[in-house]
Design a protein around this motif. Sequence first.
Motif, PDB file in Angstrom:
ATOM      1  N   HIS A 236      27.569  -3.212  19.837  1.00  0.00           N
ATOM      2  CA  HIS A 236      27.056  -4.572  19.962  1.00  0.00           C
ATOM      3  C   HIS A 236      25.912  -4.874  19.017  1.00  0.00           C
ATOM      4  N   TYR A 237      25.605  -3.937  18.162  1.00  0.00           N
ATOM      5  CA  TYR A 237      24.455  -4.158  17.292  1.00  0.00           C
ATOM      6  C   TYR A 237      24.818  -3.876  15.838  1.00  0.00           C
ATOM      7  N   TYR A 238      24.191  -4.656  14.961  1.00  0.00           N
ATOM      8  CA  TYR A 238      24.323  -4.401  13.533  1.00  0.00           C
ATOM      9  C   TYR A 238      23.306  -3.353  13.098  1.00  0.00           C
ATOM     10  N   THR A 239      23.668  -2.610  12.077  1.00  0.00           N
ATOM     11  CA  THR A 239      22.670  -1.847  11.349  1.00  0.00           C
ATOM     12  C   THR A 239      22.640  -2.412   9.938  1.00  0.00           C
ATOM     13  N   ILE A 240      21.436  -2.668   9.452  1.00  0.00           N
ATOM     14  CA  ILE A 240      21.310  -3.323   8.152  1.00  0.00           C
ATOM     15  C   ILE A 240      20.603  -2.390   7.174  1.00  0.00           C
ATOM     16  N   ASN A 241      21.188  -2.252   5.999  1.00  0.00           N
ATOM     17  CA  ASN A 241      20.513  -1.531   4.929  1.00  0.00           C
ATOM     18  C   ASN A 241      19.583  -2.497   4.217  1.00  0.00           C
ATOM     19  N   VAL A 242      18.302  -2.206   4.217  1.00  0.00           N
ATOM     20  CA  VAL A 242      17.338  -3.129   3.621  1.00  0.00           C
ATOM     21  C   VAL A 242      16.844  -2.558   2.293  1.00  0.00           C
ATOM     22  N   LYS A 243      17.016  -3.357   1.246  1.00  0.00           N
ATOM     23  CA  LYS A 243      16.496  -2.941  -0.066  1.00  0.00           C
ATOM     24  C   LYS A 243      15.032  -3.344  -0.136  1.00  0.00           C
ATOM     25  N   LEU A 244      14.153  -2.368  -0.314  1.00  0.00           N
ATOM     26  CA  LEU A 244      12.715  -2.645  -0.236  1.00  0.00           C
ATOM     27  C   LEU A 244      12.216  -3.443  -1.435  1.00  0.00           C
ATOM     28  N   PHE A 245      11.259  -4.354  -1.180  1.00  0.00           N
ATOM     29  CA  PHE A 245      10.577  -5.040  -2.279  1.00  0.00           C
ATOM     30  C   PHE A 245       9.722  -4.043  -3.057  1.00  0.00           C
ATOM     31  N   ASN A 246       9.108  -3.129  -2.294  1.00  0.00           N
ATOM     32  CA  ASN A 246       8.196  -2.155  -2.883  1.00  0.00           C
ATOM     33  C   ASN A 246       8.947  -1.010  -3.533  1.00  0.00           C
ATOM     34  N   ASP A 247       8.442  -0.532  -4.647  1.00  0.00           N
ATOM     35  CA  ASP A 247       8.901   0.747  -5.152  1.00  0.00           C
ATOM     36  C   ASP A 247       7.977   1.797  -4.545  1.00  0.00           C
ATOM     37  N   MET A 248       8.479   2.469  -3.497  1.00  0.00           N
ATOM     38  CA  MET A 248       7.598   3.377  -2.756  1.00  0.00           C
ATOM     39  C   MET A 248       7.202   4.605  -3.560  1.00  0.00           C
ATOM     40  N   THR A 249       7.875   4.825  -4.685  1.00  0.00           N
ATOM     41  CA  THR A 249       7.507   5.991  -5.489  1.00  0.00           C
ATOM     42  C   THR A 249       6.380   5.660  -6.462  1.00  0.00           C
ATOM     43  N   ASN A 250       5.958   4.399  -6.483  1.00  0.00           N
ATOM     44  CA  ASN A 250       4.949   4.006  -7.453  1.00  0.00           C
ATOM     45  C   ASN A 250       4.000   3.012  -6.800  1.00  0.00           C
ATOM     46  N   LEU A 251       2.987   3.520  -6.109  1.00  0.00           N
ATOM     47  CA  LEU A 251       2.074   2.655  -5.371  1.00  0.00           C
ATOM     48  C   LEU A 251       0.665   2.796  -5.929  1.00  0.00           C
ATOM     49  N   GLY A 252      -0.042   1.701  -6.014  1.00  0.00           N
ATOM     50  CA  GLY A 252      -1.424   1.732  -6.502  1.00  0.00           C
ATOM     51  C   GLY A 252      -2.379   1.222  -5.450  1.00  0.00           C
ATOM     52  N   HIS A 253      -2.842  -0.014  -5.636  1.00  0.00           N
ATOM     53  CA  HIS A 253      -3.787  -0.590  -4.690  1.00  0.00           C
ATOM     54  C   HIS A 253      -3.052  -1.078  -3.442  1.00  0.00           C
ATOM     55  N   VAL A 254      -3.659  -0.841  -2.290  1.00  0.00           N
ATOM     56  CA  VAL A 254      -3.067  -1.303  -1.035  1.00  0.00           C
ATOM     57  C   VAL A 254      -4.142  -1.982  -0.195  1.00  0.00           C
ATOM     58  N   TYR A 255      -3.709  -2.741   0.789  1.00  0.00           N
ATOM     59  CA  TYR A 255      -4.637  -3.410   1.695  1.00  0.00           C
ATOM     60  C   TYR A 255      -4.399  -2.894   3.105  1.00  0.00           C
ATOM     61  N   ILE A 256      -5.503  -2.604   3.781  1.00  0.00           N
ATOM     62  CA  ILE A 256      -5.404  -2.160   5.173  1.00  0.00           C
ATOM     63  C   ILE A 256      -5.779  -3.340   6.057  1.00  0.00           C
ATOM     64  N   ILE A 257      -4.903  -3.664   7.000  1.00  0.00           N
ATOM     65  CA  ILE A 257      -5.111  -4.859   7.812  1.00  0.00           C
ATOM     66  C   ILE A 257      -5.770  -4.498   9.126  1.00  0.00           C
ATOM     67  N   LYS A 258      -6.874  -5.172   9.411  1.00  0.00           N
ATOM     68  CA  LYS A 258      -7.508  -5.013  10.718  1.00  0.00           C
ATOM     69  C   LYS A 258      -6.944  -6.091  11.616  1.00  0.00           C
ATOM     70  N   SER A 259      -6.279  -5.672  12.667  1.00  0.00           N
ATOM     71  CA  SER A 259      -5.766  -6.677  13.586  1.00  0.00           C
ATOM     72  C   SER A 259      -6.823  -6.925  14.646  1.00  0.00           C
ATOM     73  N   GLU A 260      -7.318  -8.153  14.722  1.00  0.00           N
ATOM     74  CA  GLU A 260      -8.457  -8.398  15.600  1.00  0.00           C
ATOM     75  C   GLU A 260      -8.069  -8.380  17.070  1.00  0.00           C
ATOM     76  N   ASN A 261      -6.824  -8.716  17.350  1.00  0.00           N
ATOM     77  CA  ASN A 261      -6.441  -8.828  18.757  1.00  0.00           C
ATOM     78  C   ASN A 261      -5.764  -7.582  19.312  1.00  0.00           C
ATOM     79  N   SER A 262      -5.602  -6.542  18.465  1.00  0.00           N
ATOM     80  CA  SER A 262      -4.771  -5.435  18.907  1.00  0.00           C
ATOM     81  C   SER A 262      -5.327  -4.757  20.155  1.00  0.00           C
ATOM     82  N   GLU A 263      -6.674  -4.616  20.228  1.00  0.00           N
ATOM     83  CA  GLU A 263      -7.284  -3.977  21.393  1.00  0.00           C
ATOM     84  C   GLU A 263      -6.941  -4.750  22.663  1.00  0.00           C
ATOM     85  N   GLU A 264      -7.100  -6.061  22.560  1.00  0.00           N
ATOM     86  CA  GLU A 264      -6.883  -6.915  23.730  1.00  0.00           C
ATOM     87  C   GLU A 264      -5.429  -6.817  24.192  1.00  0.00           C
ATOM     88  N   ILE A 265      -4.499  -6.866  23.223  1.00  0.00           N
ATOM     89  CA  ILE A 265      -3.078  -6.820  23.580  1.00  0.00           C
ATOM     90  C   ILE A 265      -2.731  -5.483  24.210  1.00  0.00           C
TER      91      ILE A 265
END
Lengths: 275, 168
Positions: A236-265
């Motif tokens: 009853h479920y699909y499996t989807i092959n997703v082609k990544l936007f990112n080239d995971m073999t070549n990464l430089g600068h990244v951003y770390i996201i602080k989720s403000e509500n995560s503690e509360e949730i």
Amino acid sequence: MQQIFSFIIKNSNRLLFLLLLGISLSLAIQSHSFHRSKIISSANFLSGGVYERINSMEEYLHLKEQNDQLALENANLKSLLFKTKDSAEIPNLDSLKGVLPKDIIVSKVIHNSFNVYENFLTLNSGAKSGVKPDMGVINSLGIVGIIDNVSANYSTVISILNTKSQINAKIKNSDHFGTLNWDGKNTGFVQLIDVPRLASIKKGDTIVTGGQSVIFPENIGIGTIDKIFIPSDKNHYYTINVKLFNDMTNLGHVYIIKSENSEEIKNLENQGKNE
Amino acid sequence: MNSTILVNIFRFVLLLALQILVFNNMNFGGYISAFPYILFIILYPVNGNKANLLIASFFLGLIMDLFSNSGGVHATACVLLAHLRPYFFKFSFGLSYEYQTVKLNDVLTPERFTFILLAVSTHHITLFLLESFQITFILDVLLRTVLSALFTILTCIILIYLIKPNKR
């Protein structure tokens, strides 16, 4: 008593072997469980330091690429900014560390692995910059992973190319969601599983992060649909092959996201479970 | 005797550095990677202290694990290899290996090749099995083991020729 001692002395090598094998095997098995050992990770003084040195030498080779990528991202953001009413009012910038340090931490990948089943990245910012476990990591193209271990100056990230990683994702402009994981085969593709067959999807549709996760904000790009199929054991479920936007073999600068509500949730969800 | 210890410490550091700086970044087609750092265990003196070898191998593997975020996978493979080493010697060089002085870092003979083959395959199969830790990957693991073992053996032989002492 003497017999015990003589036994120990006679078999000292074998006992030493068994002891060391026991320690290493338990570390190895523990590394596959959810509660990973916090000792053996590259977010420590030694390996973090070494990787940072290596990276500072290597990064010159990729400067042009990095510049192009950042310029492209700037152009995109500028185009967003021009659409707002008052384009002269620029958000409060921290010139030293980048954009709005209270929400996003700028960091750099100093080590990247993609050739095993459980891949990790090492970043050059840690608890001192406010990084905590379970924060999301993205770059200008899409998601990269989730923070795992944090030391004072370094942190490790569970890459999306990790067979243990599970991220909530959905099809853009609809609310049909599934779980994103990796089958360990190709570094350019991840799999979105458990998508209901009611969902109207076609090849080329965009997959973004879903709103159910407290780690990532909604609608961060992941990739495009490459192949849709129905696995034999789940009718009853699909499996989807997703082609990544990112080239995971070549990464430089990244951003770390602080989720403000995560503690509360999280607190709220735990309350529900306890009752 | 003192110089043997120094040579071994030097090898330990050099091979680890080489592995982390060079060979960990090498990967062909997602399947082939080389782990020539186990050359330390292979080249350890035949009549050397076994307890020291076990402890050294443990730390060799543990440092590799630290750098590749793999828990204790390398440590297990190394300790196992260090323990099985005498049996491999017996198998490849015959029963009297302890009396004649077997020297590994010399011209490649069938005996030496058998020994390196056994050692590398044991290490790699343990490593990849523990790394995948899922029975569904078993074919993948075997393919990886065969291809990587071939590549590691090749690198090991080249390295042996390179670091071979000039004096016979």
